[in-house]
Scaffold this active site. Sequence first.
Site, PDB file in Angstrom:
ATOM      1  N   ASP A 176      32.700  25.720  41.068  1.00  0.00           N
ATOM      2  CA  ASP A 176      33.779  25.964  40.102  1.00  0.00           C
ATOM      3  C   ASP A 176      35.130  25.658  40.742  1.00  0.00           C
ATOM      4  O   ASP A 176      36.087  26.421  40.600  1.00  0.00           O
ATOM      5  CB  ASP A 176      33.732  27.410  39.607  1.00  0.00           C
ATOM      6  CG  ASP A 176      34.527  27.594  38.314  1.00  0.00           C
ATOM      7  OD1 ASP A 176      34.753  26.585  37.611  1.00  0.00           O
ATOM      8  OD2 ASP A 176      34.924  28.726  38.010  1.00  0.00           O
ATOM      9  N   VAL A 204      42.973  41.042  37.186  1.00  0.00           N
ATOM     10  CA  VAL A 204      43.385  41.081  38.587  1.00  0.00           C
ATOM     11  C   VAL A 204      44.720  41.812  38.669  1.00  0.00           C
ATOM     12  O   VAL A 204      45.642  41.539  37.889  1.00  0.00           O
ATOM     13  CB  VAL A 204      43.527  39.662  39.176  1.00  0.00           C
ATOM     14  CG1 VAL A 204      43.988  39.731  40.626  1.00  0.00           C
ATOM     15  CG2 VAL A 204      42.201  38.912  39.089  1.00  0.00           C
ATOM     16  N   LEU A 236      48.179  40.841  37.353  1.00  0.00           N
ATOM     17  CA  LEU A 236      48.469  39.458  37.730  1.00  0.00           C
ATOM     18  C   LEU A 236      47.859  38.448  36.777  1.00  0.00           C
ATOM     19  O   LEU A 236      48.352  37.335  36.635  1.00  0.00           O
ATOM     20  CB  LEU A 236      47.960  39.182  39.157  1.00  0.00           C
ATOM     21  CG  LEU A 236      48.594  40.008  40.279  1.00  0.00           C
ATOM     22  CD1 LEU A 236      47.899  39.709  41.605  1.00  0.00           C
ATOM     23  CD2 LEU A 236      50.079  39.728  40.387  1.00  0.00           C
ATOM     24  N   GLY A 237      46.760  38.788  36.133  1.00  0.00           N
ATOM     25  CA  GLY A 237      46.099  37.848  35.234  1.00  0.00           C
ATOM     26  C   GLY A 237      44.770  38.395  34.764  1.00  0.00           C
ATOM     27  O   GLY A 237      44.322  39.470  35.169  1.00  0.00           O
TER      28      GLY A 237
END
Length: 556
Positions: free
Chosen positions: A367, A256, A248-249
């Site tokens: 964050d 992920v 996914l990334g």
Amino acid sequence: MYWSAPIERCDEYGQCGPNGNCNPYVVNDIDCTCLPGFEPKSPTDWYLRDGTGGCLRRKGVLSMCGNGEGFVKVERVKIPDSSKASFDMNLDLKACEQECLRNCSCMAYSSSDEGSGCVTWQGDLMDIRTLPDAGQNLYVRVDAIVLAQYAKKPNYSLSNKGKVAISLVSVLLLFLVFSLVVWWIRRKRKGKRRQNAHLFGQSTGSAYLGHSSRKTDVDETIMNSDLPFFDLTTIAAATNNFSVENKLGTGGFGSVYKGLLSNGNEIAVKRLSKNSGQGTEEFKNEVMLIAKLQHRNLVRILGCCVQDEEKMLIYEYLPNKSLDFFIFNESHRADLNWTRRFEIICGITRGILYLHQDSRLRIIHRDLKASNVLLDASMNPKIADFGMARIFRGDQSEANTNRVVGTYGYMSPEYAMRGRFSVKSDVYSFGVLLLEIITGRKNRVYYHEESPDSNLVEHVWNLWREGNALEVVDSSLGELYPINEVLRCIQIALLCVQESATDRPTMSVVLAMLGNDATLPSPRQPAFLLQRSGDSSTADGANSVNNVTCTAVEAR
């Protein structure tokens, strides 16, 4: 609010239906229990903690008219609805029992006051609840078998010795099963403690959270986490052995992956890279922290995997990716009309408010940004990535750090320049994120030719002072948005990014401002963290950056 009623669920009439007893003092159990000799009318509803259907006589009940029946005492209860009860103030409790026993329609009896007087009920017994320090004794009619189960001597009314033997064998079998379950749970907990010790060490909780080795309530809460552990083979099978198609990334911590468990549930697997110098502490922090947080606007963690050299976190899978995928993408930005954007803004606000005020632990995210807000199938926002989060004690308002972490453009000035963070640091990040949602632009993108280094905050501030704030609204919205509501959100964002932390509102105030039309205060000058090239000072004092350098800044 000064007073409200009912205080408890059991205060509501008929909460557990006919022949049910509502007991709010049973730990880790359903409030509703059936009276002796009864069973739930709908076991399915009962399992779902809906006891309003009440209870019926158990199947196979013997005749209760001169067939060895008796009464079982239910202590400390509010007696049933007496609108259809019968009263005789001349009978004592013993005579009351005999009177009810002679009447085959009598279902229960009790004293009317301190042992004197007689109250009897026929038919269903309604609206019973257990009381902590008061209440009366209610005597419920049961058949001979149930009576024997409650009697101190099992052969009180059982003429068949075989029934006694069966009862004893049943008790022994239950005890054996219970012992096996206890042994299995203890064995599993020992294995989990070994994994925790391998991952965190003996003093990770106190060393990370505090500046003292002394155990605190917060330490105990975190280290006693019940987060489930997944086997590596299970995760590898779910992600097709971490195939590229399932990826996914990627971030500073690793990658992920999307996964599919054998039960059909979709998951997202956050895999810590073996070669990553960043992420180990964040992984520990997230394991200890996020398992204790439960809110509809926070990503839910399902478990973790710590096996061999692998360290992974398993989350619920959210199909609509992150917020930045929509607001910073020309082809997807139009999918978010203003109504949807405002709902996302309110959801993020509620999530941060939960972290700051309503959760068991006071959390500073540190964050907060568009890529850390994920969207579920219904486009509801869920705040993610708690690797940078810090826990505050109940009486703590701010803290200092020599390790400034986060993302430029979202950091508050006092955090970026002096390492000082508080709930107002998250408020600043929220203000920047709010402007990005309204404008569809990143804070770090520059604007005018006249001021090539201007960031989004400064750009919006200048237009606000000129009365032209609507010029920054995302063009993909067209004219289909409520002008007053958008202007109000811009003003709230500018209040959140004010240079002085004390001037910024708390998230509870932000939520209140989003939910009503009351007059808002005028924002003061925001903090502009991007330095103009060639000149450290600008007209009107627009630039708030001083010449102090940051210590060990780790941007993400």
